[in-house]
Design an enzyme around this catalytic site. Structure first.
Site, PDB file in Angstrom:
ATOM      1  N   LEU A   9       0.988  -1.098   0.080  1.00  7.49           N
ATOM      2  CA  LEU A   9      -0.078  -0.129   0.033  1.00  7.49           C
ATOM      3  C   LEU A   9       0.882   1.288  -0.045  1.00  7.49           C
ATOM      4  O   LEU A   9       1.638   1.391   0.772  1.00  7.49           O
ATOM      5  CB  LEU A   9      -0.948   0.149   1.189  1.00  7.49           C
ATOM      6  CG  LEU A   9      -2.130  -0.820   1.092  1.00  7.49           C
ATOM      7  CD1 LEU A   9      -1.771  -2.572   1.550  1.00  7.49           C
ATOM      8  CD2 LEU A   9      -3.160  -0.425   2.151  1.00  7.49           C
ATOM      9  N   ARG A  16       1.204  13.597   7.944  1.00  4.99           N
ATOM     10  CA  ARG A  16       1.856  13.886   9.027  1.00  4.99           C
ATOM     11  C   ARG A  16       3.356  13.983   8.790  1.00  4.99           C
ATOM     12  O   ARG A  16       3.816  14.508   9.640  1.00  4.99           O
ATOM     13  CB  ARG A  16       1.609  12.761  10.177  1.00  4.99           C
ATOM     14  CG  ARG A  16       0.129  12.684  10.423  1.00  4.99           C
ATOM     15  CD  ARG A  16      -0.020  11.407  11.205  1.00  4.99           C
ATOM     16  NE  ARG A  16      -0.510  10.248  10.249  1.00  4.99           N
ATOM     17  CZ  ARG A  16      -0.944   9.074  10.695  1.00  4.99           C
ATOM     18  NH1 ARG A  16      -1.280   8.779  11.954  1.00  4.99           N
ATOM     19  NH2 ARG A  16      -1.136   8.235   9.802  1.00  4.99           N
ATOM     20  N   THR A  79      -7.604   1.918   3.389  1.00  7.24           N
ATOM     21  CA  THR A  79      -6.814   0.738   3.078  1.00  7.24           C
ATOM     22  C   THR A  79      -7.587  -0.208   2.645  1.00  7.24           C
ATOM     23  O   THR A  79      -7.051  -1.074   1.720  1.00  7.24           O
ATOM     24  CB  THR A  79      -6.107   0.421   4.447  1.00  7.24           C
ATOM     25  OG1 THR A  79      -7.056   0.240   5.406  1.00  7.24           O
ATOM     26  CG2 THR A  79      -5.077   1.303   4.875  1.00  7.24           C
ATOM     27  N   ASN A 171      -2.392  -3.628  15.778  1.00 11.03           N
ATOM     28  CA  ASN A 171      -2.096  -4.261  14.395  1.00 11.03           C
ATOM     29  C   ASN A 171      -0.983  -3.556  13.585  1.00 11.03           C
ATOM     30  O   ASN A 171      -0.906  -2.417  13.654  1.00 11.03           O
ATOM     31  CB  ASN A 171      -3.619  -3.865  13.628  1.00 11.03           C
ATOM     32  CG  ASN A 171      -3.295  -4.071  12.136  1.00 11.03           C
ATOM     33  OD1 ASN A 171      -2.651  -4.952  11.766  1.00 11.03           O
ATOM     34  ND2 ASN A 171      -4.235  -3.477  11.410  1.00 11.03           N
ATOM     35  N   ARG A 334      36.048  12.496  -9.216  1.00 10.27           N
ATOM     36  CA  ARG A 334      34.831  12.828  -9.907  1.00 10.27           C
ATOM     37  C   ARG A 334      34.412  11.732 -10.824  1.00 10.27           C
ATOM     38  O   ARG A 334      35.198  10.899 -11.299  1.00 10.27           O
ATOM     39  CB  ARG A 334      34.771  14.330 -10.347  1.00 10.27           C
ATOM     40  CG  ARG A 334      34.734  15.195  -9.411  1.00 10.27           C
ATOM     41  CD  ARG A 334      35.147  16.761 -10.070  1.00 10.27           C
ATOM     42  NE  ARG A 334      34.212  16.989 -11.033  1.00 10.27           N
ATOM     43  CZ  ARG A 334      34.421  17.940 -12.097  1.00 10.27           C
ATOM     44  NH1 ARG A 334      35.427  18.810 -12.012  1.00 10.27           N
ATOM     45  NH2 ARG A 334      33.434  18.169 -12.825  1.00 10.27           N
TER      46      ARG A 334
HETATM   47  C1  UD1 Z   1      -3.239   1.486   9.720  1.00  8.90           C
HETATM   48  C2  UD1 Z   1      -4.227   0.439  10.114  1.00  8.90           C
HETATM   49  C3  UD1 Z   1      -3.611   0.376  11.492  1.00  8.90           C
HETATM   50  C4  UD1 Z   1      -2.558  -0.277  11.648  1.00  8.90           C
HETATM   51  C5  UD1 Z   1      -1.492   0.890  11.087  1.00  8.90           C
HETATM   52  C6  UD1 Z   1      -0.006   0.343  11.292  1.00  8.90           C
HETATM   53  C7  UD1 Z   1      -6.258   0.726   8.891  1.00  8.90           C
HETATM   54  C8  UD1 Z   1      -7.485   1.003   8.564  1.00  8.90           C
HETATM   55  N1  UD1 Z   1      -5.607   0.879   9.864  1.00  8.90           N
HETATM   56  O1  UD1 Z   1      -3.417   2.585  10.049  1.00  8.90           O
HETATM   57  O2  UD1 Z   1      -4.924  -0.594  11.923  1.00  8.90           O
HETATM   58  O3  UD1 Z   1      -2.314  -0.019  13.181  1.00  8.90           O
HETATM   59  O4  UD1 Z   1      -1.919   0.915   9.837  1.00  8.90           O
HETATM   60  O5  UD1 Z   1       0.661   0.935  10.617  1.00  8.90           O
HETATM   61  O6  UD1 Z   1      -5.693  -0.081   7.835  1.00  8.90           O
HETATM   62  N2  UD1 Z   1      -3.132   3.959   2.153  1.00  8.90           N
HETATM   63  C9  UD1 Z   1      -3.350   3.711   0.884  1.00  8.90           C
HETATM   64  N3  UD1 Z   1      -4.694   4.157   0.380  1.00  8.90           N
HETATM   65  C10 UD1 Z   1      -5.699   4.744   1.325  1.00  8.90           C
HETATM   66  C11 UD1 Z   1      -5.035   4.835   2.393  1.00  8.90           C
HETATM   67  C12 UD1 Z   1      -3.965   4.577   2.960  1.00  8.90           C
HETATM   68  O7  UD1 Z   1      -2.690   3.146  -0.044  1.00  8.90           O
HETATM   69  O8  UD1 Z   1      -6.635   5.052   0.865  1.00  8.90           O
HETATM   70  C13 UD1 Z   1      -1.633   3.605   2.357  1.00  8.90           C
HETATM   71  C14 UD1 Z   1      -0.640   4.534   2.892  1.00  8.90           C
HETATM   72  O9  UD1 Z   1      -0.087   4.972   1.894  1.00  8.90           O
HETATM   73  C15 UD1 Z   1       0.085   3.856   3.778  1.00  8.90           C
HETATM   74  C16 UD1 Z   1      -0.568   2.438   4.577  1.00  8.90           C
HETATM   75  O10 UD1 Z   1      -1.797   2.590   3.251  1.00  8.90           O
HETATM   76  O11 UD1 Z   1       1.134   3.368   3.506  1.00  8.90           O
HETATM   77  C17 UD1 Z   1      -1.061   2.787   5.628  1.00  8.90           C
HETATM   78  O12 UD1 Z   1      -2.098   4.000   5.682  1.00  8.90           O
HETATM   79  P1  UD1 Z   1      -1.983   4.924   7.105  1.00  8.90           P
HETATM   80  O13 UD1 Z   1      -2.725   5.969   6.823  1.00  8.90           O
HETATM   81  O14 UD1 Z   1      -0.625   5.479   7.682  1.00  8.90           O
HETATM   82  O15 UD1 Z   1      -2.844   3.988   8.069  1.00  8.90           O
HETATM   83  P2  UD1 Z   1      -2.542   4.170   9.719  1.00  8.90           P
HETATM   84  O16 UD1 Z   1      -3.748   5.004  10.108  1.00  8.90           O
HETATM   85  O17 UD1 Z   1      -1.357   4.215  10.178  1.00  8.90           O
HETATM   86 CA    CA Z   2       0.619   4.156   9.042  1.00  3.16          CA
END
Ligand code: UD1
Ligand code: CA
Length: 458
Positions: A9, A16, A79, A171, A334
């Site tokens: 993902l 942030r 996600t 998680n 270089r």
């Molecule tokens: C997520 C988990 C959380 C876990 C945490 C661990 C979910 C809902 N929550 O939260 O339970 O404890 O990771 O680090 O899954 N992303 C996408 N598309 C989206 C949203 C996110 O590709 O629409 C990707 C982001 O780029 C990232 C990853 O998913 O690489 C996680 O997204 P992030 O927003 O960081 O999730 P957390 O709030 O950390």
């Molecule tokens: Ca995260």
């Protein structure tokens, strides 16, 4: 092992981080986080890797060199929605299982991922999830278990009640799923939560409710599961990975005098019995041979160095040297420079796009650019290849055993024959034949009593 595809993902913005760059492109130990995760998935045995991109997706695609497949998540709706985009690629594919990893968890080890895959496949489960017990679980989703300890669901920080938020088992965002079970459950996920997103984590309560097997696997070292959401966490992750690399090198017979002040990229290779002094930065595809002494204060990138070399305060990029060379202090090597063996390069020397033959000496204060230098050449202090005419670059050829006197300007294009000498202070504009002495300066004239008696009052 079963055939397992990896899904990474990487579509989120990473709000942030406060950055114009997508979060997953920020680097840890010389590699972008997403490439680090791709690399680890490969090490864990996943031959197929699908990366989900969205925010500045083209930037993410351009930055990834590994052979992966991409899927676009045009709008970041969570996600669960992200993983759903991979259905057309995984539906009916030969892989029965899929490993899902967030692009922002760069510290995961291949063995940990293998353990997670193994737990899912061995028990013919629908899913396994990597969990971690954290002293400070803030920000993570919590693993909710029933009175008997069986897993019930995953609850996000923002949706949790006080009892749920008091749980320290989190998680990590790393899962293995049986492909069909995953998509059947994902289609049932709704976005009726505080963030209005489709959570991948909701798949767990759905599967459990249906009586399917879900296995939580607790990570042995919670440190591995750090999810990078901020620049502070990025620097923590960077520190952990750098230490890992340095300890690996130490275990293979390299001495690192001060690991806190040595920075070695993950793809760098160093031979046994080499010693690194503090203040060294070794990056890119750098390869250092055996028995070298590097540093203090040496910064190299994409640099190849043979055995028994000694480098101090050297900055070298995209160039190479053979064995038993000495360089430094304060040397700049270089791109496209190739240095042979037994060469001595002393202080304040810059070499660019040049070939330097064996046993040649460039001991001090030299600019050598676009030159083809033979072996056993001595280039005196302050000598310069005048390689640029304001418009084009030209080459200088220096034959074996030639002796370039101090402060010689070699105005290129020009060739110095074998064993030829140039007199100190010469400006050489024409080729010098073998064995000749070239004098290219005005003759000295002494004017007697030129200083007037009254020039100096006292
Ligand atoms: C997520 C988990 C959380 C876990 C945490 C661990 C979910 C809902 N929550 O939260 O339970 O404890 O990771 O680090 O899954 N992303 C996408 N598309 C989206 C949203 C996110 O590709 O629409 C990707 C982001 O780029 C990232 C990853 O998913 O690489 C996680 O997204 P992030 O927003 O960081 O999730 P957390 O709030 O950390
Ligand atoms: Ca995260």
């Amino acid at each position: 092992m079963e055939d397992v595809a990896a899904v990474i993902l990487a579509a989120g913005k990473g709000t942030r981080m406060k950055s114009d760059r997508p979060k997953v492109l920020h680097e840890v130990c010389g590699r972008s986080m997403v490439e680090q995760v791709i690399h680890t998935a490969g090490e864990a045995g996943c031959r197929r890797c699908i990366v989900i991109t969205g925010f500045k997706g083209q930037d993410v695609r351009n930055a990834i060199c590994e052979p992966v497949e991409f899927v676009d998540q045009a709008e970041q709706m969570g996600t669960g929605h992200a993983v759903l985009q991979t259905e057309p690629l995984l539906d009916g594919a030969r892989e029965q299982y899929v490993l899902v990893i967030c692009g922002d968890t760069p510290l995961l080890r291949a063995e940990t991922l293998q353990g997670l895959i193994d737990a899912c496949c061995r028990h013919h489960a629908s899913a396994s999830v990597l969990t971690a017990v954290m002293e400070n679980p803030n920000g993570y989703g919590r693993i909710i278990r029933d009175a008997g300890g069986a897993m019930k669901s995953i609850v996000e920080q923002k949706d949790g009640n006080p009892d749920e938020l008091a749980v320290h088992e989190v998680n990590t965002g790393t899962y293995c799923f049986e492909v069909r079970a995953l998509f059947e459950a994902l289609h049932q996920v709704k976005n009726d939560n505080v963030q209005g997103e489709y959570y991948l984590t909701d798949v767990f309560s759905i599967l459990i409710r249906e009586g399917q097997t879900v296995i939580p696997v607790e990570a042995k070292s919670p440190e591995e599961t750090l999810g990078v959401n901020s620049r502070r966490q990025l620097s923590e992750a960077d520190h952990v990975l750098r230490r890992r690399k340095i300890f690996e090198l130490m275990d293979s017979g390299v001495s690192v005098i001060d690991p806190d002040h040595t920075y070695i990229g993950q793809d760098v290779k160093i031979g046994q019995d080499s010693i690194l002094y503090p203040g060294c930065i070794l990056e890119g595809s750098t390869v250092i041979g055996k028995h070298c002494i590097i540093g203090p204060n040496t910064h190299v990138c994409d640099f190849r160095c043979g055995n028994f070399c000694r480098l101090e305060s050297v900055y070298a990029h995209n160039c190479s040297m053979g064995d038993r060379n000495e360089a430094g202090p304060f040397v700049h090597l270089r791109p496209q420079t190739q240095i042979g063996n037994d060469v001595k390069i002393g202080n304040f020397v810059e070499i660019k796009n040049s070939v330097i033959g064996d046993h040649s000496k460039l001991p001090h204060l030299i600019y050598c650019g676009d030159a083809d230098m033979g072996s056993r050449v001595n280039m005196g202090c302050g000598s310069v290849t005048v390689n640029f005419d304001g418009n084009r670059k030209h080459r200088t050829k220096i034959g074996d055993h030639a002796f370039i006197g101090c402060n010689t300007n070699l105005v290129a294009p020009v060739a110095i024959g074998q064993r030829a000498f140039t007199a100190a202070g010469s400006t050489i504009t024409r080729d010098v034949p073998e064995n000749a002495l070239a004098v290219g300066r005005s003759r000295q004239k002494n004017i007697e009593n030129w200083v007037q008696k009254d020039t100096y009052k006292e």
